[in-house]
Design a protein around this motif. Structure first.
Motif, PDB file in Angstrom:
ATOM      1  N   GLU A  74       2.178  -3.878   5.675  1.00 40.75           N
ATOM      2  CA  GLU A  74       1.799  -3.883   4.452  1.00 40.75           C
ATOM      3  C   GLU A  74       0.200  -4.678   4.402  1.00 40.75           C
ATOM      4  OE1 GLU A  74       4.581  -5.275   1.931  1.00 40.75           O
ATOM      5  OE2 GLU A  74       5.446  -3.339   1.683  1.00 40.75           O
ATOM      6  N   LEU A  75      -0.666  -4.025   3.738  1.00 44.52           N
ATOM      7  CA  LEU A  75      -1.826  -4.452   3.814  1.00 44.52           C
ATOM      8  C   LEU A  75      -2.402  -5.085   2.419  1.00 44.52           C
ATOM      9  CD1 LEU A  75      -4.796  -5.095   5.053  1.00 44.52           C
ATOM     10  CD2 LEU A  75      -5.682  -2.832   4.482  1.00 44.52           C
ATOM     11  N   TYR A  76      -2.813  -6.196   2.074  1.00 45.10           N
ATOM     12  CA  TYR A  76      -3.329  -6.757   0.904  1.00 45.10           C
ATOM     13  C   TYR A  76      -4.578  -7.394   1.124  1.00 45.10           C
ATOM     14  CZ  TYR A  76       1.531  -6.940  -0.850  1.00 45.10           C
ATOM     15  OH  TYR A  76       2.993  -6.522  -1.176  1.00 45.10           O
ATOM     16  N   VAL A  77      -5.459  -7.246   0.007  1.00 47.75           N
ATOM     17  CA  VAL A  77      -6.945  -7.700   0.032  1.00 47.75           C
ATOM     18  C   VAL A  77      -7.190  -8.139  -1.205  1.00 47.75           C
ATOM     19  CG1 VAL A  77      -9.425  -7.036  -0.168  1.00 47.75           C
ATOM     20  CG2 VAL A  77      -7.749  -5.532   1.293  1.00 47.75           C
ATOM     21  N   THR A  80      -3.775  -8.099  -3.690  1.00 48.89           N
ATOM     22  CA  THR A  80      -3.750  -7.027  -4.169  1.00 48.89           C
ATOM     23  C   THR A  80      -3.207  -5.879  -3.244  1.00 48.89           C
ATOM     24  OG1 THR A  80      -5.305  -7.186  -6.212  1.00 48.89           O
ATOM     25  CG2 THR A  80      -4.331  -4.987  -5.673  1.00 48.89           C
ATOM     26  N   TYR A  81      -1.957  -5.321  -3.295  1.00 43.57           N
ATOM     27  CA  TYR A  81      -1.416  -4.410  -2.221  1.00 43.57           C
ATOM     28  C   TYR A  81      -2.320  -3.350  -2.059  1.00 43.57           C
ATOM     29  CZ  TYR A  81       1.479  -0.862  -0.275  1.00 43.57           C
ATOM     30  OH  TYR A  81       1.885   0.139   0.705  1.00 43.57           O
ATOM     31  N   GLN A  82      -2.790  -2.812  -1.127  1.00 44.01           N
ATOM     32  CA  GLN A  82      -3.836  -1.660  -0.741  1.00 44.01           C
ATOM     33  C   GLN A  82      -3.162  -0.499   0.033  1.00 44.01           C
ATOM     34  OE1 GLN A  82      -6.990  -1.785  -1.824  1.00 44.01           O
ATOM     35  NE2 GLN A  82      -6.375  -3.741  -2.796  1.00 44.01           N
ATOM     36  N   ASP A  83      -2.252  -0.880   0.910  1.00 46.90           N
ATOM     37  CA  ASP A  83      -2.142   0.179   1.749  1.00 46.90           C
ATOM     38  C   ASP A  83      -0.610  -0.199   2.495  1.00 46.90           C
ATOM     39  OD1 ASP A  83      -2.281   2.817   3.020  1.00 46.90           O
ATOM     40  OD2 ASP A  83      -3.915   2.425   4.080  1.00 46.90           O
ATOM     41  N   GLU A  84       0.000   1.023   3.096  1.00 45.97           N
ATOM     42  CA  GLU A  84       1.001   0.913   4.181  1.00 45.97           C
ATOM     43  C   GLU A  84       0.295   1.474   5.421  1.00 45.97           C
ATOM     44  OE1 GLU A  84       5.313   2.185   5.548  1.00 45.97           O
ATOM     45  OE2 GLU A  84       4.962   1.654   3.356  1.00 45.97           O
TER      46      GLU A  84
END
Length: 314
Positions: A74-77, A80-84
C-alpha cells in the motif's frame, strides 16, 4: 603504508585460525526486506524480498529467488492512501500509478504471509534551481600507463576534464547530497567530501560509490564542488566517450544509509572489521519491522558530457 599495516595486524588472526571451528547460533528466521528509491516525476516503485544468512554464497540469480511476488503493498502520499502497488514481471518490482513530487512524504506498507510486514517512509527533497556547471580540459602525460612497442616504451597522453558544479544550499533546513558517476576514472578530492573521515581515514583513497556530504559547513551558502574525469587516448573506447556526472539532493534516510555502508566497508574501520579486529557496524535502515531502505533523491545537476571530440582529434 597501508599494506604494511595490514600485514602487522593480520598476524593475531593467523595465529588463531587453526583452532576449533564453530557455527554461530544466529537467528536465521528470514524477515521481509523492503527497498524503494523515489525520484520526483517518476512513478513510485518498490522491491520486496526476504533476508538470508550472511555466510551464504551470493550470486546474481539468488536475488531473483529471494523476491517476494505476492506481497500486498500500500502506498500513501502525505498521509493519504493512494494505490495498491502491483508486481511487474518485466522489472521485478512493485509499481504504482503515482508520480512523486518534491516535498512529498511517501510511505510504503508491505505485508507478506511468509516473512511478515515491512514499512518505511521518506520525504522527497525539493529541487535546487539555478545550479550550473562548467569545465576546463587539460592534456598531460599519463604516467600510470606504459605503451611498449617497436623496442621502446612511452607514456600516452591523457585528457583531464575538471568540472566545477555550483549550487546554492537552501537555508534553514538540513540538506544532504550525493555525487555520482558511473566512470571508474571519475574522482572528487573536494575538501567537503572528507567531513565524515577521521585523520586516519584520510590516508585511504575515496570510493566513488560513497561521495556524500551534508550542508553543515555550507548551510544557506553558494558552493562550488570540484571533481575530475580522465581519459587516456591509447585505450579509450567510443562507448566511454560520454561522461555522466550527477549531483543529487538526497533524503536524510539515504544519506545515513550510504554513510553506514561507507563506515562499514571503507576507510580504517573497514580494513579492521574485515580482519575481525573491530566491532561490526550495522547498516542503517528506516524500515520497521523488517529491514531495507525507503529513500529519495532529486537531481540538482545532471552532466552528460560528450568528450569524444578531444580524443578523435589526437
Amino acid at each position: 603504508m597501508k599494506k604494511y599495516l595490514s600485514f602487522i595486524i593480520s598476524l593475531p588472526v593467523l595465529a588463531v585460525s587453526c583452532g576449533e571451528s564453530f557455527t554461530p547460533d544466529f537467528d536465521t528466521e528470514p524477515i521481509a526486506v523492503l527497498n524503494s528509491m523515489i525520484m520526483p516525476g517518476k512513478v513510485v516503485t518498490a522491491s520486496v524480498s526476504h533476508s538470508f544468512i550472511g555466510t551464504m554464497a551470493y550470486l546474481p540469480q539468488d536475488a531473483d529467488r529471494r523476491l517476494v511476488m505476492d506481497a500486498k503493498i500500500e502506498l500513501y502520499v502525505n498521509g493519504t492512501y493512494q494505490d495498491e502497488m502491483r508486481f511487474d514481471t518485466l522489472y521485478n518490482k512493485y509499481v504504482s500509478y503515482v508520480e512523486a513530487n518534491p516535498e512529498d512524504k511517501i510511505a510504503i506498507y508491505a505485508h507478506t504471509d511468509k516473512y511478515g510486514d515491512a514499512e518505511g517512509e521518506t520525504v522527497v527533497p525539493d529541487s535546487i534551481p539555478g545550479a550550473s556547471w562548467t569545465y576546463t580540459v587539460t592534456t598531460e602525460t599519463d604516467y600510470d600507463t606504459i605503451i611498449v612497442g617497436s623496442g621502446e616504451a612511452l607514456h600516452p597522453k591523457a585528457h583531464v576534464f575538471n568540472y566545477a558544479i555550483t549550487f546554492k544550499d537552501p537555508a534553514d533546513e538540513e540538506n544532504y547530497y550525493f555525487l555520482m558517476s558511473e566512470s571508474s576514472d571519475f574522482e572528487c578530492n573536494d575538501p567537503i567530501m572528507g567531513e565524515n573521515d577521521s585523520p586516519l581515514d584520510a590516508v585511504y583513497s575515496q570510493d566513488a560509490r560513497y561521495l556524500i556530504f551534508s550542508d553543515k559547513s555550507i548551510s544557506g551558502k553558494e558552493y562550488t564542488l570540484n571533481c575530475s574525469f580522465k581519459i587516456t587516448n591509447f585505450y579509450w573506447d567510443p562507448a566511454y566517450g560520454i561522461n555522466q556526472v550527477c549531483l543529487y539532493s538526497i533524503s536524510k534516510d539515504y544519506y545515513l544509509y550510504l554513510l553506514s555502508l561507507y563506515k562499514k566497508y571503507e576507510g580504517l574501520n573497514g580494513e579492521l572489521e574485515n580482519l575481525g579486529l573491530a566491532e561490526p557496524k550495522f547498516i542503517y535502515s528506516n524500515v520497521n519491522p523488517g529491514v531495507g531502505i525507503v529513500a529519495a533523491q532529486t537531481p540538482v545537476v545532471d552532466i552528460v558530457h560528450d568528450v569524444r571530440e578531444y580524443l578523435e582529434n589526437d
